[in-house]
Design a protein around this motif. Structure first.
Motif, PDB file in Angstrom:
ATOM      1  N   THR A  26      -6.368   0.759  -8.044  1.00  0.00           N
ATOM      2  CA  THR A  26      -7.111   0.976  -6.513  1.00  0.00           C
ATOM      3  C   THR A  26      -7.196   3.088  -6.493  1.00  0.00           C
ATOM      4  O   THR A  26      -8.079   3.093  -6.297  1.00  0.00           O
ATOM      5  CB  THR A  26      -5.614   1.941  -6.165  1.00  0.00           C
ATOM      6  N   ARG A  27      -7.140   3.102  -7.940  1.00  0.00           N
ATOM      7  CA  ARG A  27      -7.522   4.554  -8.874  1.00  0.00           C
ATOM      8  C   ARG A  27      -8.784   4.646  -9.122  1.00  0.00           C
ATOM      9  O   ARG A  27      -9.671   5.445  -8.651  1.00  0.00           O
ATOM     10  CB  ARG A  27      -6.848   4.478 -10.025  1.00  0.00           C
ATOM     11  N   VAL A  28      -9.843   3.663  -9.460  1.00  0.00           N
ATOM     12  CA  VAL A  28     -11.017   3.122  -9.483  1.00  0.00           C
ATOM     13  C   VAL A  28     -11.615   3.237  -8.594  1.00  0.00           C
ATOM     14  O   VAL A  28     -12.533   3.705  -8.607  1.00  0.00           O
ATOM     15  CB  VAL A  28     -10.816   1.819 -10.956  1.00  0.00           C
ATOM     16  N   SER A  38      -0.323   2.858  -7.816  1.00  0.00           N
ATOM     17  CA  SER A  38       1.187   3.561  -8.524  1.00  0.00           C
ATOM     18  C   SER A  38       2.686   3.294  -8.010  1.00  0.00           C
ATOM     19  O   SER A  38       3.764   2.990  -8.440  1.00  0.00           O
ATOM     20  CB  SER A  38       1.387   5.096  -7.824  1.00  0.00           C
ATOM     21  N   VAL A  39       3.134   1.835  -7.385  1.00  0.00           N
ATOM     22  CA  VAL A  39       3.879   0.928  -7.271  1.00  0.00           C
ATOM     23  C   VAL A  39       4.226  -0.077  -7.784  1.00  0.00           C
ATOM     24  O   VAL A  39       5.214  -1.036  -8.396  1.00  0.00           O
ATOM     25  CB  VAL A  39       3.687   0.234  -5.399  1.00  0.00           C
ATOM     26  N   LEU A  40       2.421  -1.202  -8.034  1.00  0.00           N
ATOM     27  CA  LEU A  40       2.634  -1.771  -9.173  1.00  0.00           C
ATOM     28  C   LEU A  40       3.705  -1.404 -10.334  1.00  0.00           C
ATOM     29  O   LEU A  40       4.296  -1.784 -11.652  1.00  0.00           O
ATOM     30  CB  LEU A  40       1.872  -2.413  -9.292  1.00  0.00           C
ATOM     31  N   ARG A  64       8.739  -0.537  -1.219  1.00  0.00           N
ATOM     32  CA  ARG A  64       9.236  -1.882  -1.266  1.00  0.00           C
ATOM     33  C   ARG A  64       8.466  -3.058  -0.062  1.00  0.00           C
ATOM     34  O   ARG A  64       7.651  -4.234  -0.702  1.00  0.00           O
ATOM     35  CB  ARG A  64      10.406  -1.909  -0.746  1.00  0.00           C
ATOM     36  N   ALA A  65       7.985  -2.666   1.511  1.00  0.00           N
ATOM     37  CA  ALA A  65       7.147  -2.725   2.365  1.00  0.00           C
ATOM     38  C   ALA A  65       5.635  -3.239   1.652  1.00  0.00           C
ATOM     39  O   ALA A  65       5.073  -4.244   2.270  1.00  0.00           O
ATOM     40  CB  ALA A  65       6.706  -2.341   3.236  1.00  0.00           C
ATOM     41  N   PRO A  86      13.042   2.084  -9.212  1.00  0.00           N
ATOM     42  CA  PRO A  86      13.123   1.685  -8.062  1.00  0.00           C
ATOM     43  C   PRO A  86      12.462   2.385  -6.861  1.00  0.00           C
ATOM     44  O   PRO A  86      12.035   3.288  -6.325  1.00  0.00           O
ATOM     45  CB  PRO A  86      14.835   1.487  -7.788  1.00  0.00           C
ATOM     46  N   LEU A  87      11.924   1.315  -5.869  1.00  0.00           N
ATOM     47  CA  LEU A  87      10.733   1.360  -5.382  1.00  0.00           C
ATOM     48  C   LEU A  87      11.178   1.952  -3.775  1.00  0.00           C
ATOM     49  O   LEU A  87      12.832   1.636  -3.299  1.00  0.00           O
ATOM     50  CB  LEU A  87      10.283  -0.141  -4.706  1.00  0.00           C
ATOM     51  N   GLU A  88      10.389   2.939  -3.839  1.00  0.00           N
ATOM     52  CA  GLU A  88      11.257   3.290  -1.957  1.00  0.00           C
ATOM     53  C   GLU A  88      10.107   2.633  -1.444  1.00  0.00           C
ATOM     54  O   GLU A  88      10.098   2.068  -1.246  1.00  0.00           O
ATOM     55  CB  GLU A  88      10.508   4.762  -1.742  1.00  0.00           C
ATOM     56  N   PRO A  89      11.595   2.691   0.399  1.00  0.00           N
ATOM     57  CA  PRO A  89      11.423   1.793   2.238  1.00  0.00           C
ATOM     58  C   PRO A  89      10.011   1.080   1.405  1.00  0.00           C
ATOM     59  O   PRO A  89       9.414  -0.058   1.637  1.00  0.00           O
ATOM     60  CB  PRO A  89      11.582   2.384   2.665  1.00  0.00           C
ATOM     61  N   GLY A  90       9.098   2.546   2.136  1.00  0.00           N
ATOM     62  CA  GLY A  90       7.055   2.041   2.226  1.00  0.00           C
ATOM     63  C   GLY A  90       6.751   1.472   0.985  1.00  0.00           C
ATOM     64  O   GLY A  90       5.745   0.223   1.053  1.00  0.00           O
TER      65      GLY A  90
END
Length: 408
Positions: free
Chosen positions: A65-67, A277-279, A290-291, A284-288
């Motif tokens: 997604t950065r590229v 950024s999520v991967l 995690r969704a 720990p992941l925030e709720p958004g």
């Protein structure tokens, strides 16, 4: 087993466009604009079809997604050639798509820097993809706005100002003529875009591909998926190797084993929509966040189940996070609804993830992997017979998962 080549191209285009996260139509808009400019230039149907297919797949070398944000957020980006080279290599490895490789290879090259030895037709087609790709980068923020048709003029002026440098003057002239028509821009709206593509995109793709050809496509998908992050390098390939190894050890027939391998290669295609950024988050992941992760296997299902003949493979691939007690996702299937191939892929996915370096932990040793698998059996989440197959052959299984060995 045979599937339509057109269905695979559409699926690959859907996968590539997922990288846009909130905008999943970039490649398709580029395709339609390229085909419309081709018609303005008087190209025959075959050449217009090649432009359309190259447009649909032009960003197949982009997984991050950065590229992607660089490519759509900046008019000309110094690092753009890397994804062109990778995309061309991926396409060249699939015979059915090899003719698109040169167009994709040069689709971010300035017209003034186009290699003199390149076939003139390919040079023009590559530069046309570059031109309409930049048009989309300029105008995408305005799609759907009430004044959308008025906002296009700034983009047209920018393209015209770059004739002779970035873009071939003849191509700029064709674009300026085609884009005077409101229809050129209205075709790019989601509801009209799909109609256009389904009417036109199947030209030149009305052939079947067999199981061997399908595996070539799946390998291409897997390489795109695994390039998403350094933490997922060869994950899909590792899961596929181990799933195939386990399927053979469990005595499944050759055809089923081959389909399990394809499903495993494709199981994480939906992760292309998950932001980098999520991967790569070490906490720990925030709720958004995690969704975003929870939807990836459903994205996999949506891409694959529309391919005629692959409905079963789509379910196997998308079920890699389902659990025997019904607590998994995205469908909350329970034991009685999960076929053995899906259970095999789920175990292979866990094993490969545990032996791979991740942002939140180091790779695990064989004994620790086995202990975790037993914990998941006790919790009612994984299939005992598949895990026992891993346990009975632990060292070879873990070697296969790490890429240190191949299925026998």
């Amino acid at each position: 087993m045979e599937v339509m080549l057109a269905d695979m191209v559409f699926a690959l285009s859907d996968a590539v466009d997922l990288v846009g996260v909130d905008d999943d139509l970039h490649g398709k808009r580029v395709a339609v604009m390229a085909a419309e400019c081709g018609r303005e230039l008087g190209y025959d149907d075959d050449r217009c079809a090649r432009l359309l297919h190259a447009g649909m797949l032009h960003d197949c070398g982009v997984s991050s997604t950065r590229v992607h944000q660089h490519l759509v957020g900046e008019f000309d980006w110094v690092g753009s050639q890397a994804h062109c080279v990778l995309g061309a290599r991926l396409l060249a490895d699939v015979p059915a798509l090899a003719r698109l490789a040169p167009v994709v290879r040069w689709h971010h090259t300035h017209w003034s820097a186009m290699p003199a030895e390149l076939d003139p037709e390919l040079a023009h087609d590559a530069n046309l993809i570059f031109l309409v790709d930049r048009v989309d980068a300029l105008t995408a923020p305005f799609y759907g706005a009430p004044d959308y048709l008025m906002r296009k003029e700034e983009g047209r002026r920018t393209i015209a100002a770059n004739a002779g440098g970035l873009f071939c003057p003849d191509l700029v002239d064709a674009f300026m003529a085609a884009s005077r028509r409101e229809a050129f821009w209205l075709y790019l709206e989601r509801r009209y875009l799909w109609r256009y593509l389904h009417d036109v995109a199947k030209r030149g793709l009305a052939t079947d591909i067999d199981l061997a050809g399908l595996r070539q496509f799946a390998l291409m998908f897997a390489q795109i998926i695994d390039a998403k992050s350094p933490f997922t390098t060869e994950h899909s390939l590792g899961v596929a190797r181990l799933a195939l190894y386990l399927a053979r050890r469990l005595g499944l027939d050759d055809a089923t084993c081959a389909r399990i391998e394809i499903a495993a290669l494709l199981h994480d295609v939906g992760k292309l929509r998950v932001p980098d950024s999520v991967l790569e988050k070490p906490a720990p992941l925030e709720p958004g966040e995690r969704a975003a992760m929870l939807r990836h296997s459903f994205e996999t299902y949506q891409i694959l189940h529309w391919i005629g003949g692959m409905e079963e493979i789509a379910l196997w691939a998308a079920s890699h996070h389902e659990k025997l007690d019904g607590s998994g996702y995205p469908f909350h299937l329970a034991a009685g609804e999960l076929p053995l191939p899906a259970r095999i892929i789920a175990v292979a996915d866990v094993c490969q993830a545990l032996v791979q370096n991740r942002p939140y932990r180091a790779p695990m040793a064989d004994a620790a992997v086995l202990a975790e698998l037993h914990r998941l059996i006790v919790a009612g989440l994984l299939d005992r017979a598949v895990v026992e197959c891993v346990e009975a052959d632990l060292a070879p299984c873990m070697a296969v998962a790490r890429g240190e060995g191949l299925p026998a």
